[in-house]
Design a protein around this motif. Structure first.
Motif, short mmCIF file in Angstrom:
data_model
loop_
_atom_site.label_atom_id
_atom_site.label_comp_id
_atom_site.label_asym_id
_atom_site.label_seq_id
_atom_site.Cartn_x
_atom_site.Cartn_y
_atom_site.Cartn_z
N LEU A 171 9.04 3.05 8.12
CA LEU A 171 8.81 2.17 9.01
C LEU A 171 7.73 3.51 8.89
CD1 LEU A 171 9.25 0.79 11.03
CD2 LEU A 171 10.93 1.53 11.88
N PRO A 172 6.71 4.56 9.54
CA PRO A 172 6.06 5.42 9.77
C PRO A 172 4.75 5.07 9.48
CG PRO A 172 7.68 6.86 9.99
CD PRO A 172 8.47 5.90 9.12
N LEU A 173 4.84 4.45 7.79
CA LEU A 173 4.04 4.08 7.41
C LEU A 173 3.60 2.26 7.28
CD1 LEU A 173 4.56 6.00 3.88
CD2 LEU A 173 2.86 6.78 5.47
N LEU A 174 4.47 1.68 7.62
CA LEU A 174 4.45 0.66 8.13
C LEU A 174 3.91 -0.05 9.36
CD1 LEU A 174 4.37 -2.11 6.49
CD2 LEU A 174 6.98 -2.16 6.85
N PHE A 193 13.95 3.93 5.28
CA PHE A 193 13.18 3.18 6.02
C PHE A 193 13.06 3.64 7.25
CE2 PHE A 193 13.35 -0.17 9.23
CZ PHE A 193 12.72 -0.95 8.35
N ARG A 194 13.74 4.21 8.10
CA ARG A 194 13.71 4.68 8.84
C ARG A 194 12.09 6.06 8.94
NH1 ARG A 194 15.46 8.80 12.25
NH2 ARG A 194 17.48 9.07 10.24
N SER A 195 12.44 6.97 7.68
CA SER A 195 11.78 7.50 7.97
C SER A 195 10.36 8.18 7.22
CB SER A 195 12.63 9.59 7.52
OG SER A 195 13.96 9.70 8.48
N ARG A 206 1.03 -1.16 0.10
CA ARG A 206 -0.39 0.10 0.00
C ARG A 206 0.53 1.47 0.08
NH1 ARG A 206 -3.04 -3.00 2.98
NH2 ARG A 206 -2.51 -2.48 5.32
N ILE A 207 2.55 1.37 -0.16
CA ILE A 207 3.17 2.59 0.03
C ILE A 207 3.28 2.37 -1.04
CG2 ILE A 207 5.61 3.30 1.04
CD1 ILE A 207 4.67 1.61 3.77
N PRO A 208 3.18 3.68 -1.80
CA PRO A 208 3.69 3.91 -3.15
C PRO A 208 4.90 3.92 -3.49
CG PRO A 208 2.12 5.65 -2.24
CD PRO A 208 2.72 5.19 -1.39
N ASN A 209 5.12 3.54 -4.67
CA ASN A 209 6.54 3.33 -4.82
C ASN A 209 7.77 5.10 -4.95
OD1 ASN A 209 7.02 1.25 -5.17
ND2 ASN A 209 6.19 0.60 -7.14
#
Length: 286
Positions: A207-210, A202-204, A182-185
């Protein structure tokens, strides 16, 4: 004629139509699930006749007093929470890179193959998988052969944690994989264009969206571990978890009221856990 009239009524009243569709499932939920929880809650306040050993209906806090006053049960409860947390962390660490590769790197054809590979272990029997780990961790097993331990078995709390992490890993991978899809490329590409490193992206960004998907997976791994009593009997050695306390009081001690009181512990833990993660959006990912 009656059928046509009923069809017109249901068509004009969508709430009535929805209620008629959900009535039987809701009835089954109330009777089979909520009813059994209510029965367990009531039984937790009963006592056991010292002469016959039969449960005696009534109201007594003795079972809860025994649970909370005995340091042995408190230690087992803390150990169970630690194992459940450990299994969840291990599964999350393994699931994140694997799910990322499945969702963002692999081709569509490879994605279908990898999803099938993740689901395949779920088709095998729980006992077969648990006893396979018992063979690997036992004397003259694969682990003993690799270490050269001289026919030494490696049963215990670590073996229980590793085995449970293997058993519940698909339940963490699938929600994380769905969350990554669901996270847009374009967000990842924009972060890279702005000069962010892979770790910073990944961290900013990821990860918050995941995070809700990871929490959704943790609900499965944490709750399944907290309620498991079979794996610890197979590979746990002398270790004991809280689910074994419930099992032993049902099967061995035949003390149903105490087992019911003990059974409220994992239920209470999961209710608190679900209430804590509700605002994270994790329940939308289940």
């Amino acid at each position: 004629m009656r059928t046509a009239t009923l069809s017109r009524v249901l068509y004009r009243k969508p709430l009535l139509r929805l209620g008629s569709l959900l009535s039987l499932p809701l009835l089954w939920l109330v009777i089979a699930y909520l009813g059994s929880l209510a029965a367990m809650f009531l039984t937790a306040f009963w006592t056991v006749d010292a002469f016959t050993g039969n449960p005696v209906p009534g109201f007594s806090l003795g079972n809860f007093g025994s649970l909370f006053s005995d340091p042995t049960y408190l230690a087992v409860a803390a150990r169970s929470l630690g194992v459940a947390a450990g299994v969840t962390v291990i599964d999350a660490i393994i699931a994140l890179p694997l799910a990322f590769f499945m969702a963002k790197v692999a081709s569509p054809r490879a994605q279908r193959f990898l999803v099938a590979a993740v689901l395949t272990p779920l088709w095998a029997s729980y006992l077969v998988k648990a006893y396979a780990w018992r063979v690997m961790l036992g004397g003259s097993g694969v682990l003993d052969w690799m270490i050269g331990g001289g026919s030494q078995s490696y049963y215990g709390l670590t073996a229980t944690t590793v085995t449970l992490a293997y058993l519940w890993l698909p339940y963490m991978i699938l929600p994380v994989y769905a969350g990554l899809e669901r996270i847009p490329n374009s967000l990842i590409e924009a972060s890279s264009d702005l000069g962010a490193s892979a770790w910073r992206t990944f961290r900013s960004v990821i990860l918050p969206l995941l995070f809700p998907a990871v929490v959704a997976g943790s609900i499965f791994t944490f709750s399944l571990t907290l309620g498991d009593y079979i794996t610890v009997k197979i590979v746990g050695g002398k270790s004991q978890l809280f689910a074994n306390v419930i099992y032993d009081n049902v099967v061995t001690a035949d003390n149903l009221p105490f087992a019911a009181a003990a059974g409220l512990f994992p239920v209470a833990v999961m209710v608190i856990y679900l209430a804590a993660v509700r605002r994270s959006g994790a329940l939308d990912n289940l």
